[in-house]
Each structure stands twice: as C-alpha cells, then as structure tokens.
Design an enzyme around this catalytic site. Structure first.
Site, PDB file in Angstrom:
ATOM      1  N   HIS A 222      36.845  31.925  56.117  1.00 15.50           N
ATOM      2  CA  HIS A 222      37.050  32.776  56.171  1.00 15.50           C
ATOM      3  C   HIS A 222      36.555  34.076  57.379  1.00 15.50           C
ATOM      4  CE1 HIS A 222      38.907  36.104  57.791  1.00 15.50           C
ATOM      5  NE2 HIS A 222      39.050  37.368  56.634  1.00 15.50           N
ATOM      6  N   TYR A 256      41.293  41.227  63.104  1.00 12.76           N
ATOM      7  CA  TYR A 256      40.709  42.665  61.685  1.00 12.76           C
ATOM      8  C   TYR A 256      39.586  43.383  61.972  1.00 12.76           C
ATOM      9  CZ  TYR A 256      40.164  40.433  57.881  1.00 12.76           C
ATOM     10  OH  TYR A 256      38.777  39.938  56.812  1.00 12.76           O
ATOM     11  N   ASP A 548      71.761  32.479  38.652  1.00 14.02           N
ATOM     12  CA  ASP A 548      73.397  31.527  38.100  1.00 14.02           C
ATOM     13  C   ASP A 548      73.297  29.937  38.283  1.00 14.02           C
ATOM     14  OD1 ASP A 548      72.454  31.672  41.075  1.00 14.02           O
ATOM     15  OD2 ASP A 548      75.083  32.338  41.432  1.00 14.02           O
ATOM     16  N   GLY A 562      73.607  23.164  37.262  1.00 15.28           N
ATOM     17  CA  GLY A 562      73.870  22.801  38.509  1.00 15.28           C
ATOM     18  C   GLY A 562      72.225  24.297  38.275  1.00 15.28           C
TER      19      GLY A 562
HETATM   20  P1  FAD Z   1      37.883  36.280  42.476  1.00 13.89           P
HETATM   21  O1  FAD Z   1      37.047  37.626  42.559  1.00 13.89           O
HETATM   22  O2  FAD Z   1      37.287  35.313  42.918  1.00 13.89           O
HETATM   23  O3  FAD Z   1      37.442  36.404  41.107  1.00 13.89           O
HETATM   24  C1  FAD Z   1      37.140  35.174  40.058  1.00 13.89           C
HETATM   25  C2  FAD Z   1      36.926  35.137  38.915  1.00 13.89           C
HETATM   26  O4  FAD Z   1      36.952  34.273  38.377  1.00 13.89           O
HETATM   27  C3  FAD Z   1      34.987  34.773  39.520  1.00 13.89           C
HETATM   28  O5  FAD Z   1      33.842  36.226  39.400  1.00 13.89           O
HETATM   29  C4  FAD Z   1      34.566  34.189  39.074  1.00 13.89           C
HETATM   30  O6  FAD Z   1      33.215  33.867  38.332  1.00 13.89           O
HETATM   31  C5  FAD Z   1      35.732  33.211  37.963  1.00 13.89           C
HETATM   32  N1  FAD Z   1      35.522  32.478  37.310  1.00 13.89           N
HETATM   33  C6  FAD Z   1      35.880  31.317  38.218  1.00 13.89           C
HETATM   34  N2  FAD Z   1      35.907  30.277  37.154  1.00 13.89           N
HETATM   35  C7  FAD Z   1      35.737  30.396  36.181  1.00 13.89           C
HETATM   36  C8  FAD Z   1      35.013  29.819  35.561  1.00 13.89           C
HETATM   37  N3  FAD Z   1      35.508  28.399  34.608  1.00 13.89           N
HETATM   38  N4  FAD Z   1      34.598  30.566  33.765  1.00 13.89           N
HETATM   39  C9  FAD Z   1      34.490  31.478  33.843  1.00 13.89           C
HETATM   40  N5  FAD Z   1      34.652  32.185  35.093  1.00 13.89           N
HETATM   41  C10 FAD Z   1      35.043  31.674  35.815  1.00 13.89           C
HETATM   42  N6  FAD Z   1      42.084  40.836  50.745  1.00 13.89           N
HETATM   43  C11 FAD Z   1      42.590  41.796  50.900  1.00 13.89           C
HETATM   44  O7  FAD Z   1      43.567  42.120  50.100  1.00 13.89           O
HETATM   45  N7  FAD Z   1      42.342  42.389  52.430  1.00 13.89           N
HETATM   46  C12 FAD Z   1      40.921  42.286  52.979  1.00 13.89           C
HETATM   47  O8  FAD Z   1      40.691  42.256  53.815  1.00 13.89           O
HETATM   48  C13 FAD Z   1      40.793  40.916  52.430  1.00 13.89           C
HETATM   49  N8  FAD Z   1      39.505  40.218  53.466  1.00 13.89           N
HETATM   50  C14 FAD Z   1      38.833  39.577  52.682  1.00 13.89           C
HETATM   51  C15 FAD Z   1      37.708  39.031  53.722  1.00 13.89           C
HETATM   52  C16 FAD Z   1      36.834  37.817  52.829  1.00 13.89           C
HETATM   53  C17 FAD Z   1      35.578  37.339  54.115  1.00 13.89           C
HETATM   54  C18 FAD Z   1      37.342  37.082  52.565  1.00 13.89           C
HETATM   55  C19 FAD Z   1      36.361  35.546  52.122  1.00 13.89           C
HETATM   56  C20 FAD Z   1      38.069  37.704  51.446  1.00 13.89           C
HETATM   57  C21 FAD Z   1      39.355  38.779  51.611  1.00 13.89           C
HETATM   58  N9  FAD Z   1      40.103  38.933  51.268  1.00 13.89           N
HETATM   59  C22 FAD Z   1      40.683  40.072  51.613  1.00 13.89           C
HETATM   60  C23 FAD Z   1      40.991  37.931  49.696  1.00 13.89           C
HETATM   61  C24 FAD Z   1      39.988  38.862  48.559  1.00 13.89           C
HETATM   62  O9  FAD Z   1      39.023  39.116  48.419  1.00 13.89           O
HETATM   63  C25 FAD Z   1      40.522  38.086  47.536  1.00 13.89           C
HETATM   64  O10 FAD Z   1      42.372  37.518  47.430  1.00 13.89           O
HETATM   65  C26 FAD Z   1      40.315  38.584  45.626  1.00 13.89           C
HETATM   66  O11 FAD Z   1      39.921  39.768  45.734  1.00 13.89           O
HETATM   67  C27 FAD Z   1      40.444  37.728  44.849  1.00 13.89           C
HETATM   68  O12 FAD Z   1      40.032  38.517  43.647  1.00 13.89           O
HETATM   69  P2  FAD Z   1      40.598  37.735  42.365  1.00 13.89           P
HETATM   70  O13 FAD Z   1      40.305  38.191  40.977  1.00 13.89           O
HETATM   71  O14 FAD Z   1      41.427  36.797  42.436  1.00 13.89           O
HETATM   72  O15 FAD Z   1      39.423  36.622  42.522  1.00 13.89           O
END
Ligand code: FAD
Length: 826
Positions: A222, A256, A548, A562
């Site tokens: 994105h 946005y 339910d 069901g």
């Molecule tokens: P992450 O922050 O990705 O954390 C997951 C973690 O798991 C990572 O640190 C990774 O290293 C770790 N991990 C994964 N696999 C392994 C493994 N096998 N072993 C060890 N560690 C592992 N959201 C909003 O609400 N508002 C916004 O304005 C917004 N803007 C955005 C703009 C952009 C450009 C992007 C890309 C995203 C945006 N988002 C926004 C979305 C938001 O950033 C994400 O949905 C959110 O940060 C996800 O958080 P998380 O903790 O689930 O994932």
C-alpha cells in the site's frame, strides 16, 4: 499459570503482553525475528491514522478502546495519541449520503460525530479546495496513534512486570504434544509454552503453516508518501512528526492525509493490488532502519501518479511541494476485511491475532487477553473468529482473489446486501438447476448461492389482494430487492412454498458420548427420547449466547444438529475431543454433513396436502407433531423430516442426501402443482421470520447478550438434570434483572424502511441500534428489532435514524404474526 509465548513484537503482540500482565498473568515471552527497537513489521512504519467509526460495532469498539489506551500511555508528558480529530470528506452526492449513514453508525456505537457543511470543513481544514467539498463528517475523538512509540513504552513497562523479550530470533516451528502446543522452536532453542499466540502480522500464513493452520490473509503493498515541507505551514507543528489538523479522508478517490510537522503524509488505495508472499521477502536484517525493513518495498511512482494529481487538486498548497519519500508498505488483507483472532480449530493452545490495524490493536489485544484469562471477550468476536471461514474460503485462490478485491473496495460505498461478483457459484445446492430455470436472483453467503426471489413468480403480482400490494421504497432499500418477494410471502401464508434450506449448517453428533456432550453444551433438555427436536442455546461461560441451534435426536446415540456456522463446528468439535479424551468409554464424534445433504423447507397451509401425495408415511398432526423428527420416504427417497418452520407456517424441513436432492425437489414440485406451489427466496423468508419474532444469531443476539435480554430465555432449562456451560453465570438472572431487551418495533407510516444497524432514539437520545429489519409483508409495515433499555415499554414511541432522517416508530408486542401458534401447530 500457563506459560505464554507471543510471536511478534508489533503493536498487536506487545499490547497483548500488556493486557495479559494487567490481568495478572506473569509467565510471558515475546519473540521477534527483528531487533526489538524496530522489528521491521508493518507497525514500524505505520502512519497511525485512527478513524474509529465503522459499520461493524465490534471494530468500532476496538478502535474506541485503542484511543483510550493510547491516550493513557504517557512518557515525559506526552501520550501516544494525538487527538487531532478526524474529517471524512464528501466530494460526490453519493458520499454525502454515505456520510449520513456513517453518522448513524457513530450514534449506534456511541462515538460522538457531527455532519458538517462545506464552510465548516474549510474552517477546520483551511487548506481544502472549497470548490470540491460537499460536506464532511467530523469525529473529534479520532486522531493519530504513535504506534512505534507505544510499542517501546509497552515493552519497557511490561518488561518491568516480568515479560521476557527476545529479539532478532526467528521462530521456525511449533512443538506439539498430543494435539496441544508445547513449545516454540526458534533458530537456537525451544521455548516451552502452554499457549502460543501468533501476532506475526503479514507473516501469519507462514507461522500458521507450522501447525497446519490455513491463515486466510494476503499481504499487500500500500503506497505511502511524504511530501517536502509546505512553505505556508512552517513551524505550524513544532514537534517533529506532529500534527494539528484533523486526519483527513478523501474516500471518493481512495486517499487519506495527515501532517508530519510541516510535511504531508499521503496514503493511497487507488493503485492496482500488489500482493506479496511474505516468505519471499527473506530474513529480517540485523540492521533494520526506517528505510530498510522487510515491510518496506521500493516505491513504484507510476502507481502513485493519479494520487499526486488528485491530492494537489484537493489541497492546492501541495502544488508547492514535491514527493520527498515514498514507499510501498506491506500489511494484511483478508477475504471479508475483518481481522483473524482466536484459537486454531485443530491444535489446542495455538491462537492468532493477525490482520489487525493499529486502529484496532489494543481492542483486539484486550479481547484476546479476556478470552485467554476468562474464556470470554466482553465484545463479541464473531466477525473476527479465525474459524469463521468455510473450507472453500481457505484456499489460496479464494483468499488471494477476495483479499485483493477488499483492497480495491476498501473505501467504496457498499450496500449491506451487495454480493461479490467473483468468485461465485462455489457452493450450489442440488436444486440449483431448477432455481436457475425459475429465474432465481442469487446472493452469496458462506460461499453458497442463495435465491432471494424467483423472476417466474412475477406473474403472481397481478393476483395479489389489495392488502398485500407492495409499498414503494427509497432507492437504497430497493437495491437487491424485488416486489416479487411480496408475492412469495403471500403464497407462503396462503398456499404453499418450497424454500432451499440447504445452506443451513448441519452436523451429525454421534457415539455413546453424544447425549452427554450435547447436554453439557446446551441449555435445553436434549436427552429426551429419539424423535424429539429441541431449540436450544450454546452459551459461553458468562451466559452470553454463543449460538442458537436445533438438536434432533434421531437415535439414542445419533443427533442431527442445525448450527449457525463454522465457528459452531470448531467449538463443538473441540468439546467433543476434550470429552472423548477425558472419558474414553464415552467417545463422541462431530461431523459436518452439510455438503453431502440438502434440505427443502416445505411450508404453508397446503403443505400437508402436497406431502400426502408423495408419501405413505404419516405426516398428520399426530403422525409428526410440532418439533418432532422422523425418518420417512418421499417419492421413494429416504428423508429425515423435522416439523419446524422459520416462516411460521405448517410444514417440514425435509433433509435428503445430496445425490437425491434434485429428485426430491421435482417430486414435491410435481405434487404441489395443483396447489399452486412456488419456490420462494430469502427476501420473503426474512420478512416472514421477523413477523414471527424468530431471532437470527449474529445480529439479533451475540455473546454480548444473555438469553433474557435476547428474549430466548424459554430455551434455557435452568432446572434440567445436569449442569451446562454458562448455567452458573445465569443464576439470579431473570426478566426483572436485565437492563436492556431486544424489542420489536414497527414503523408508523407503514413504509419507511431501515436495513439494520441504524440508531434508535428514545426521547431524543440514541439508546440502541437496529439488529434486524424487514418489511413485514403480512402485517403491511416495516419491522425492526433493537436492543432498548428495559424501561422502554410496548406502545412507546421511538425514532429510527435513516440517512439523517428520523422515522417515527412504535415498540410493539411480539410476535406480530400468529402469537397463538395456531398455524404452526395445525
Ligand atoms: P507487525 O507490526 O508486522 O508485527 C509482526 C511482527 O511479527 C513483526 O515484527 C515480525 O518481525 C514478527 N514475526 C513475523 N514472523 C515471525 C517469525 N517467524 N519469528 C519471529 N518473529 C516473527 N493501520 C492503521 O490503523 N492506520 C493507518 O493509518 C495505517 N496506515 C498504514 C500505512 C502503511 C503504508 C502500511 C503498510 C500499513 C498501515 N496500517 C495502518 C496497518 C498497520 O500498520 C498494521 O495493520 C499493523 O501495524 C499490524 O501490526 P502487527 O503487530 O499485527 O504486525
């Protein structure tokens, strides 16, 4: 206390650690493949816009809590939330209407919001091009989450409370013992665990695969850019990266905006979908930085070109800027846009909390912490459940296509009934060919094609008596509607109709332990002799309505149940596994038989005339009483017949195996011809069921409601022989102790429609929201159900808000149709 390992130190993982700590859990380890100060997931570059209001109550409540929590996370006098407010713009008449609808959601879910004029928009946001703005929705409590800062504050706070953090460590596998998780395998050790929660963000698919769990999310890029400084805005926001203008949404063009000091941040959803496979991104580097992290891909300027042009039109000051930095950032999309939360249906102790926005992060974390520590979240999780998908919806093809579609539609104006165009025809009943021949108009749910009405019934409109004449509707409520539904309802009430009930989920519960399992899991007396059918509830530990269901005892050790969907299947299967393990002499099996079987609802005053043409079995009132089941033969086809009806007329649900389905349909059709039998669809069905006051799980009742509030307490047998799940929580609860109740409301003018989720005003104050609504074709008025304070009585006047207009309505005694049940018991 269980040993918990959380995979992922993004905004979701650390919030979960914090919520568990604050509930008294201590043995918690958080592992991340990236360095803890900046792990490199989506959170590491999230601009953090929090627009709280959403069509989903659950998601809105999650967002509200995230705002509250981030406001309270403070260091050096600064919180983690910059409450600049949110402004959603309308630049088209359609969007202006949509904002009115959204204002309704805000009132329904308790978010303060105001529709504002173009002048007020300019007052709040002087940079806007006034020519373009038709109006706005202003939400004062929206704003910017400082997500990366919140992560760091939460890490230090929870570390002090004993949480162990392990950075730069890749999780490579999950150790299991006897169907339960027992440890997390990393590149250099095994961390013992009783509960593992994958908060791996867009790596969720890879981590899920470690336990054989299909995690239906698609990582997609994105685009986000930062402009150079806007000359006129110098020194406006003294702190770096701060903002004072509201966060801004220009959804008509998928855009946005936020401020970063005197620069602008621009996010764009209008470009082509850019799906990614996380496993191809390679390992997270040791030296993650703002510009070098796995979740950040190179900017593709050609995809941003239209956005740049559109942005300079909307915010002319941007003409004096350039793009300083742009990137394609990765985060998760899902087939229905909801997050993925809950326990794996097959591996005990493995949970996920993924596809979660920063906006909802604290809310989701709290909900899951509540589930883990108390067995239940105070906010209903049905829309988030990881097990909510059908098998066919878990295939990579389905996930990829529908998630990309969700990316495309993320800011679109969507009608509540709007179906997807593709993929379609995934699951069709054996009657599908006949339905097509009859001109069925299909909508999709649970990947099933479901007829809403049949064009060939149009001719019946000419025969409709005066009091049944269709009432004119507004354009919005006319979408995915046809007056033909009135004719189908009329025929059902006066003659006989066939309804395709095949998509109703059904399970076979069998074995020596079957009766014990169902007795423990449900609120009803299901241990009655074979032949009995029981309408009963599955409750959670706190007495909330989990589902339910109807339980039909076919033989001593065989039940047909069901249920409402895959979540019920996952739940009952787990309970069966636990019971069988604890009492190996009383094993019980749960098997989903939906796809291999089919069901016709044959309903109407002439139903008995029809069935008696094609069977020699006794279908008289005595031969098969209301709420009884028996095996029978219809036109030589073995069937299971249950005397039940959601439409409130005499008749049966007739089940057969799928390969006999078409013959069953044809035999009933032929037998019914002389009685004017018709096929009828969901539009008529929904109207007729609401007239009868039959609740629909998921809208009219959820885990947030107890049986008395939902008006299904008749299904709770508090004095039954054995104990049941949720029973102790309901001790002392009665109709006199509840603070709110599901009420039936009819619209005074006899024509103004609502569709669901609209706020209900009592004495001018928003006190509830519409759960289900339909035009009651028999009673000639729109019907709405809504939770209202218990003090509201029958006969009281209320108002429903529909696109900004207040519709006078009246709380009415229910059911509206056949309260004496003469039709059903005839
Ligand atoms: P992450 O922050 O990705 O954390 C997951 C973690 O798991 C990572 O640190 C990774 O290293 C770790 N991990 C994964 N696999 C392994 C493994 N096998 N072993 C060890 N560690 C592992 N959201 C909003 O609400 N508002 C916004 O304005 C917004 N803007 C955005 C703009 C952009 C450009 C992007 C890309 C995203 C945006 N988002 C926004 C979305 C938001 O950033 C994400 O949905 C959110 O940060 C996800 O958080 P998380 O903790 O689930 O994932």
């Amino acid at each position: 206390q269980p040993r918990v390992v959380i995979i992922g130190a993004g905004i979701v993982g650390v919030n979960l650690a914090d919520e568990l700590v604050s509930r008294g859990w201590g043995d918690i380890t958080v592992v991340d493949q990236g360095p803890l100060d900046m792990p490199g997931g989506s959170t590491s570059h999230a601009p953090g816009l929090v627009f709280q209001t959403n069509a989903s109550k659950t998601m809105t409540l999650f967002a509200k809590y995230t705002v509250e929590k981030f406001l309270s996370l403070e260091k050096d006098g600064q919180s983690c939330f910059n409450q600049v407010g949110g402004l959603e713009l309308a630049t088209t008449p359609e969007r202006l209407e949509e904002l009115k609808r959204k204002h309704g959601y805000a009132s329904s879910w308790g978010v303060e919001a105001r529709l504002i004029t173009p002048d007020e928009c300019i007052e709040r946001y002087p940079q806007l091009n006034k020519e373009m703005v038709l109006g706005g929705l202003h939400i004062p409590s929206d704003g910017l989450a400082l997500a990366a800062r919140a992560v760091q504050l939460l890490i230090s706070a929870t570390r002090e409370a004993g949480v162990k953090y392990i950075g730069s460590t890749l999780v490579t596998g999950i150790e299991q013992t006897e169907g339960r998780v027992s440890g997390v395998i990393t590149n250099d050790s095994i961390i013992p665990a009783d509960i593992i929660v994958s908060c791996a963000g867009f790596w969720g698919v890879e981590v899920g695969a470690m336990v054989g769990l299909s995690v239906p999310l698609l990582p997609m890029a994105h685009q986000y850019v930062r402009t150079t400084a806007v000359p006129g805005q110098k020194d406006q926001n003294p702190l770096p990266n701060s903002a004072s203008l509201p966060i801004l949404r220009y959804q008509d063009q998928d855009l946005y905006y936020r401020e970063h000091g005197d620069q602008y941040g621009i996010g764009y959803y209008g470009h082509r979908p850019l799906p990614i496979v996380a496993s191809t991104l390679g390992p997270t580097p040791e030296d993650v930085s703002e510009f070098k992290m796995p979740s950040r891909l190179d900017f593709t300027p050609e995809d941003f070109d239209p956005a740049w042009k559109l942005s300079r039109e909307l915010l002319p000051a941007l003409k004096e800027t350039e793009i300083a930095d742009g990137f394609n950032g990765i985060f998760s999309f899902t087939p229905d846009g909801g997050p993925l939360v809950g326990q794996s249906p097959t591996v005990d102790g493995f949970y996920v909390a993924e596809a979660v926005w920063v906006t909802h992060s604290a809310g989701v974390a709290r909900a899951l912490a509540e589930v883990l520590t108390t067995g239940k979240s105070q906010i209903d999780l049905a829309e988030c459940e990881i097990s909510r998908f059908e098998d066919v919806q878990l295939t990579p093809q389905y996930v990829s296509e529908t998630s990309q579609q969700n990316f495309v539609e993320v800011y679109d104006i969507l009608h509540p009934l709007q179906p997807r165009d593709s993929p379609r025809n995934l699951r069709v009943s054996p009657f599908y060919t006949r339905q097509k021949e009859l001109g069925a108009f299909f909508l999709e749910a649970g990947a099933w094609e479901r007829p809403y009405w049949f064009d060939t019934n149009e001719k019946l409109l000419k025969e409709l008596p005066e009091e049944w004449q269709p009432v004119e509707r507004d354009a919005w409520s006319s979408r995915y509607y046809s007056p033909i539904a009135v004719a189908e309802a009329w025929k059902t009430r006066t003659s006989v109709a066939m309804y395709d009930m095949t998509p109703l989920r059904r399970l076979e519960v069998s074995g020596p332990g079957a009766v014990g399992l169902l007795d423990w899991a449900t609120t009803g007396n299901v241990s009655r002799k074979p032949g009995a059918v029981t309408y009963t509830l599955l409750l959670d530990e706190k007495g909330g309505v989990r589902s339910d269901i109807t339980v039909a005892r076919i033989r001593d050790d065989l039940f047909q149940v069901g249920v409402n969907g895959p979540v019920d299947l996952a739940y009952l299967s787990r309970e069966a596994r636990i019971q069988t393990k604890n009492a190996p002499d009383k094993p019980v099996q749960v098997r989903d038989i939906t796809g291999g079987t089919c069901c016709v609802g044959l309903w109407g005053p002439r139903a008995r005339d029809v069935i008696s043409q094609v069977t020699s079995d006794d279908f008289s009132d005595k031969g098969l009483r209301y709420f009884r089941v028996k095996r029978a033969s219809i036109a030589g086809i073995p069937v299971t017949a249950m005397r039940l009806s959601y439409v409130g007329e005499l008749g049966w649900e007739i089940y057969a195996s799928a390969e006999n389905g078409l013959r069953l349909w044809d035999a009933l059709w032929k037998a019914g011809e002389s009685y004017g039998i018709i096929a009828a669809g969901r539009s008529a069905f929904n109207s007729l069921r609401l007239e009868k006051g039959f609740r629909s799980w998921g809208t009219d009742m959820t885990t947030e409601h107890n049986p008395w509030e939902a008006g299904v307490d008749f299904a709770v047998k508090m004095d039954k022989k054995g104990a049941f799940i949720g029973q102790s929580a309901l001790k002392g609860v009665s109709k006199d102790t509840i603070a709110r109740k599901l009420r039936c409301i009819t619209v005074d003018d006899g024509k103004s429609m609502v569709l669901g989720k609209e706020p209900v005003f009592v004495n001018g104050k928003s006190e509830g929201y519409v759960t289900s609504a339909a035009f009651g074709f028999t009673i000639g008025k729109p019907i709405a159900y809504a939770y209202l304070p218990a003090a509201v009585s029958e006969g009281d006047s209320v108002e429903l808000e529909y696109f900004g207009t207040r519709i006078p309505a009246t709380v009415t005694a229910e059911p509206l149709y056949d309260p004496e049940m003469k039709r059903l018991r005839g």
